[in-house]
Design a protein around this motif. Structure first.
Motif, PDB file in Angstrom:
ATOM      1  N   CYS A  69       0.865  -1.171   0.000  1.00  0.00           N
ATOM      2  CA  CYS A  69       0.000   0.000   0.000  1.00  0.00           C
ATOM      3  C   CYS A  69       0.906   1.227   0.000  1.00  0.00           C
ATOM      4  O   CYS A  69       1.819   1.320   0.822  1.00  0.00           O
TER       5      CYS A  69
ATOM      6  N   CYS B 236       0.477   3.064   3.818  1.00  0.00           N
ATOM      7  CA  CYS B 236       0.915   2.461   5.079  1.00  0.00           C
ATOM      8  C   CYS B 236       2.005   1.406   4.877  1.00  0.00           C
ATOM      9  O   CYS B 236       2.497   0.840   5.856  1.00  0.00           O
TER      10      CYS B 236
ATOM     11  N   CYS C  93      -7.587   0.195   1.246  1.00  0.00           N
ATOM     12  CA  CYS C  93      -6.574  -0.675   1.840  1.00  0.00           C
ATOM     13  C   CYS C  93      -7.160  -1.331   3.088  1.00  0.00           C
ATOM     14  O   CYS C  93      -7.835  -0.682   3.880  1.00  0.00           O
TER      15      CYS C  93
ATOM     16  N   CYS D   8      -5.174   0.539   6.329  1.00  0.00           N
ATOM     17  CA  CYS D   8      -5.276   1.971   6.648  1.00  0.00           C
ATOM     18  C   CYS D   8      -6.443   2.652   5.952  1.00  0.00           C
ATOM     19  O   CYS D   8      -6.609   3.869   6.086  1.00  0.00           O
TER      20      CYS D   8
ATOM     21  N   ASN E 217      -6.758   3.610   3.098  1.00  0.00           N
ATOM     22  CA  ASN E 217      -6.345   4.524   2.038  1.00  0.00           C
ATOM     23  C   ASN E 217      -7.034   4.079   0.738  1.00  0.00           C
ATOM     24  O   ASN E 217      -7.020   2.898   0.418  1.00  0.00           O
TER      25      ASN E 217
HETATM   26 ZN   LIG Z   1      -2.638   1.007   3.560  1.00  0.00          ZN
END
Ligand SMILES: [Zn+2]
Length: 289
Positions: free
Chosen positions: A70, A73, A95, A98, A100
Motif C-alpha cells: 500500500c 501504510c 486498503c 489503513c 487509504n
Molecule cells: Zn494502507
C-alpha cells in the motif's frame, strides 16, 4: 489444444480468466516499467559522465521486486487481497489496513484486459495464433497506458512485439506470409518516419516520437501492410478528436505533451478484430461490389 476443440466454451472462459490475471500483472508493468527505465537512464548518465552525474542511490526496482505494498501504510498486499477485480470490490476500493483509497484504475485495467481477451477468443479459434493474439493484446494494453501516463513507448515492449509478429508468420501461425509480415513492419516504420521528418522540416516541430514508428512497425508485422492505411486513418481521426478535447480541458496555455501511441494501439487492435469487415465494406462501397 484437443481439449479446446472438444469444448468450444473452454477457450473464452480460459481467455477471460487469463486476461484478468494478466491485467493484474499489467498494472505492475504500467506502473514500474517507466520507473525502471528512468533508473537505467540515470545509471547510464552516471557511467558516461561520472564527474557531473552522481551515482543513483535509490533501491533498484524490477517487476518482481519490491513486493507490492500500500503506498500509504506500506503494508504488503496479501495474495487474497490481490484477486483481480473481486478483491477491489470486496475491500470497497480501500486498503485493508489503513483504508487509504485504492485507485479504481487497477480493477478497470484488469476488467478491460479480461474483456479484450474474451473478444479475441470469440473471434479466433484456440490454437497457436489465438494464444499469440492474446499476448499481442496484452502488450498493446500495457503500451496504451504507459504512453498515456508518461508519453513513452518502451523499446523493451515495442521491439519484441514487432519481432514476435514476424516469428508467428515464420512459424506459420499467423495467416500472413513471412514476406507480408516483414513488408508490414518495414512499411509501418518507414511511413511514420517519413511523415515525422517531413513535418519536422516543414514546421520545425516534432509531431511524434520514434516509439510510434516502432509500434506501427509492430502492427504491420502482426496485421500485414494492407491494414496500415486503415489504422493510421482511425488513429488520426481519434487522435484529432482526443487532442481537441485535451486542449479544451487544459485551456490555452496547455503544455501537456500529446501522445499518439494509445490511438495507434487501439486502432491496431480494432483492425485485428474488425479490420477485414471494415476493409470489405470500404471496398464494396468504393468499387460498388
Ligand atoms: Zn494502507
Amino acid at each position: 489444444m484437443e481439449l479446446f476443440s472438444f469444448y468450444p466454451w473452454l477457450f473464452p472462459i480460459f481467455a477471460t480468466v487469463f486476461g484478468l490475471l494478466i491485467g493484474s500483472f499489467l498494472n505492475v508493468v504500467i506502473f514500474r516499467l517507466p520507473k525502471m527505465m528512468e533508473q537505467e537512464w540515470k545509471e547510464e548518465c552516471h557511467e558516461y559522465f561520472p564527474e557531473t552525474v552522481p551515482e543513483p542511490t535509490e533501491e533498484r526496482i524490477t517487476l518482481s521486486h519490491p513486493a507490492s505494498t500500500c503506498p500509504k501504510c506500506n503494508t504488503g498486499i496479501k495474495f487474497y487481497d490481490n484477486i483481480p477485480v473481486i478483491s477491489w470490490l470486496l475491500l470497497r476500493g480501500k486498503c485493508r489496513q489503513c483504508s487509504n483509497p485504492i485507485s479504481a484504475r487497477y480493477p478497470l485495467v484488469e476488467l478491460l484486459t479480461g474483456t479484450l481477451a474474451l473478444v479475441v477468443s470469440l473471434h479466433f479459434p484456440a490454437g497457436p495464433w489465438g494464444f499469440a493474439l492474446l499476448g499481442f493484446t496484452f502488450v498493446l494494453v500495457a503500451l496504451t497506458f504507459i504512453d498515456f501516463d508518461t508519453q513513452l513507448l518502451p523499446d523493451s515492449l515495442t521491439l519484441p512485439l514487432m519481432w514476435a509478429g514476424i516469428v508467428t508468420a515464420l512459424l506459420g501461425w499467423s495467416p500472413l506470409s513471412l514476406e507480408t509480415s516483414i513488408i508490414g513492419a518495414m512499411t509501418g516504420y518507414l511511413s511514420l518516419w517519413s511523415i515525422y521528418w517531413l513535418f519536422k522540416l516543414l514546421t520545425g516541430k516534432e509531431g511524434m516520437g520514434y516509439g510510434d514508428f516502432k509500434l506501427f512497425a509492430a502492427l504491420g508485422a502482426w496485421l500485414g501492410w494492407s491494414m496500415l492505411p486503415m489504422i493510421i486513418l482511425m488513429a488520426s481521426i481519434a487522435g484529432t478528436v482526443g487532442g481537441v478535447i485535451q486542449l479544451r480541458r487544459a485551456g490555452k496555455d496547455n503544455q501537456q505533451p500529446f501522445s499518439f501511441g494509445p490511438y495507434l494501439a487501439i486502432a491496431g487492435w480494432i483492425a485485428l478484430i474488425w479490420g477485414d469487415t471494415l476493409l470489405n465494406m470500404y471496398l464494396s462501397y468504393a468499387f460498388g461490389g
